[in-house]
Design a protein around this motif. Sequence first.
Motif, PDB file in Angstrom:
ATOM      1  N   HIS A  94       0.818  -1.219   0.000  1.00  0.00           N
ATOM      2  CA  HIS A  94       0.000   0.000   0.000  1.00  0.00           C
ATOM      3  C   HIS A  94       0.851   1.269   0.000  1.00  0.00           C
ATOM      4  O   HIS A  94       0.343   2.346  -0.237  1.00  0.00           O
ATOM      5  CB  HIS A  94      -0.892  -0.007   1.239  1.00  0.00           C
ATOM      6  N   GLN A 122      11.191  -0.589   2.870  1.00  0.00           N
ATOM      7  CA  GLN A 122       9.951  -0.623   2.076  1.00  0.00           C
ATOM      8  C   GLN A 122       9.523   0.781   1.649  1.00  0.00           C
ATOM      9  O   GLN A 122       9.185   1.007   0.496  1.00  0.00           O
ATOM     10  CB  GLN A 122       8.819  -1.274   2.884  1.00  0.00           C
ATOM     11  N   GLY A 241       1.393  -0.519  12.180  1.00  0.00           N
ATOM     12  CA  GLY A 241       2.769  -0.143  12.496  1.00  0.00           C
ATOM     13  C   GLY A 241       2.708   1.324  12.862  1.00  0.00           C
ATOM     14  O   GLY A 241       2.535   1.708  14.016  1.00  0.00           O
ATOM     15  N   GLY A 243       0.339   2.989  11.144  1.00  0.00           N
ATOM     16  CA  GLY A 243      -1.124   3.050  11.065  1.00  0.00           C
ATOM     17  C   GLY A 243      -1.682   3.464   9.714  1.00  0.00           C
ATOM     18  O   GLY A 243      -2.876   3.725   9.601  1.00  0.00           O
ATOM     19  N   ASN A 245      -1.902   1.806   6.578  1.00  0.00           N
ATOM     20  CA  ASN A 245      -2.795   0.907   5.834  1.00  0.00           C
ATOM     21  C   ASN A 245      -4.099   0.738   6.607  1.00  0.00           C
ATOM     22  O   ASN A 245      -5.178   0.613   6.013  1.00  0.00           O
ATOM     23  CB  ASN A 245      -2.100  -0.419   5.479  1.00  0.00           C
ATOM     24  N   ALA A 356       2.901 -10.440   3.147  1.00  0.00           N
ATOM     25  CA  ALA A 356       3.965  -9.821   3.948  1.00  0.00           C
ATOM     26  C   ALA A 356       3.781 -10.224   5.405  1.00  0.00           C
ATOM     27  O   ALA A 356       2.659 -10.475   5.848  1.00  0.00           O
ATOM     28  CB  ALA A 356       3.896  -8.303   3.820  1.00  0.00           C
ATOM     29  N   GLY A 384       0.476  -6.030   1.945  1.00  0.00           N
ATOM     30  CA  GLY A 384       1.616  -6.213   1.044  1.00  0.00           C
ATOM     31  C   GLY A 384       1.951  -7.670   0.798  1.00  0.00           C
ATOM     32  O   GLY A 384       1.487  -8.554   1.520  1.00  0.00           O
TER      33      GLY A 384
HETATM   34  C1  LIG Z   1       5.210  -0.540   6.065  1.00  0.00           C
HETATM   35  C2  LIG Z   1       4.229  -1.623   6.032  1.00  0.00           C
HETATM   36  C3  LIG Z   1       3.227  -1.750   7.031  1.00  0.00           C
HETATM   37  C4  LIG Z   1       3.174  -0.885   8.248  1.00  0.00           C
HETATM   38  O1  LIG Z   1       2.922   0.462   8.033  1.00  0.00           O
HETATM   39  P1  LIG Z   1       1.504   1.134   8.331  1.00  0.00           P
HETATM   40  O2  LIG Z   1       1.785   2.595   8.205  1.00  0.00           O
HETATM   41  O3  LIG Z   1       1.088   0.748   9.715  1.00  0.00           O
HETATM   42  O4  LIG Z   1       0.563   0.636   7.325  1.00  0.00           O
HETATM   43  C5  LIG Z   1       2.281  -2.761   6.893  1.00  0.00           C
HETATM   44  N1  LIG Z   1       2.306  -3.611   5.855  1.00  0.00           N
HETATM   45  C6  LIG Z   1       3.250  -3.530   4.883  1.00  0.00           C
HETATM   46  C7  LIG Z   1       3.219  -4.523   3.769  1.00  0.00           C
HETATM   47  C8  LIG Z   1       4.236  -2.540   4.937  1.00  0.00           C
HETATM   48  O5  LIG Z   1       5.163  -2.468   3.975  1.00  0.00           O
END
Ligand SMILES: *Cc1c(COP(=O)(O)O)cnc(C)c1O
Length: 401
Positions: A94, A122, A241, A243, A245, A356, A384
């Motif tokens: 995303h 990433q 993470g 936040g 997504n 992921a 992901g």
């Molecule tokens: C970076 C990442 C996340 C965590 O980031 P958020 O801002 O919480 O979305 C989650 N999934 C994937 C696949 C990522 O690369």
Amino acid sequence: MAKSYLTSQPDEKGFFGKYGGAYIPPQLEEAFKEINEAYDKLSKSYDFINELYNIRKHYQGRPTPVYYAKNMSEYCGGGRIYFKREDLNHTGAHKLNHCMAEALLAKYLGKKKIMAETGAGQHGVALATAAAYFGLECEIHMGEVDIEKEKPNVIRMQILGAKIVPVSHGLKTLKEAVDSCFEAYISQSDTALYAIGSVVGPHPFPKMVRDFQSIVGIEAKEQFAKMTGGQLPDSVVACVGGGSNAMGIFSGFIDDPVKLYGVEPMGKGTKLGENAASLSYGKDGIMHGFNSIMLQTDEGEPAPVYSIASGLDYPSVGPEQAHLKTIGRTIVATADDEETIDAFYKISRLEGIIPALESSHAIAFAMKLARQNPKESILVNLSGRGDKDIDFVVENYPLPS
Ligand SMILES: *Cc1c(COP(=O)(O)O)cnc(C)c1O
């Protein structure tokens, strides 16, 4: 008519309730004011919206599908699990949703460069991709420990033409990379844009990145309704993470009677240092320019954190996630390493999708939910694809028979 949630939050200083704001050094006030004013205008500009729409459609591959995971649902025993397939975005996650938009913003602002920190690489890869597309320079700050650990992403960024700035102080990981990038930005803010990688950082980034990610929820709501004869899902699940997504998919359902679950990494256990479950165990604090809930030491410093998924490995969380939890609009859940690896292998074998490790946290929780609620429909943001994780997984967790 009552204002919708998204148009009423944050307030104009960037606060979601008591969380958010912009705690920045005076030298950066002008730069953030410029970004804020530009975004205010561009978010209502036909040209900007139309250009972004075309990029998403013709370059990124949007809309991404919603998929009914029938095998997985039957395996869990009834609850219907659906995936929003953000893994099918160009570059495999995303993150490109906000990186393309941030780079477009940089172009409208007449900047020559976009810069950011990266942990696992990433965000760096997504931003380097956007920079290549728009013909912008790209500077990525990365801790030396991460550079060693994440070689393939370092090489990807270099192939895409980004310049890597190694960070050699402190623990040489993400937090130091953020500090280093902020410092470099101070002297370059007239020609560069700092493109933050999640719904974190000083205002307007938490709002702006949420808005850029909201396409995920807008699409998913419409697609889900089409597949089910006009229904809403009972629950929406995403890993958290920073936040982004989660905010992306939550945005589509926030004014609806839908349960919203944010899943945090419980890692190896509940003690400080064994997880990165900021919302579950953190306290109010200010870090990296915003007020939120964070994991901290007794001295109030950001605590060391751990997650099997490096994209979730952050001691704080976006201010809007902190706010939504506090007002009870979202429910914070967790998945530990073991549950996450189990979900990673299960969905690979049952659906032919390698997720992921970040997304596997959301799937692990959705599986639990489906087992406990056989009548529910559960929409998971599959943020992901897992290609980046396969070496690590098979080296550390034996293939199931
Ligand atoms: C970076 C990442 C996340 C965590 O980031 P958020 O801002 O919480 O979305 C989650 N999934 C994937 C696949 C990522 O690369």
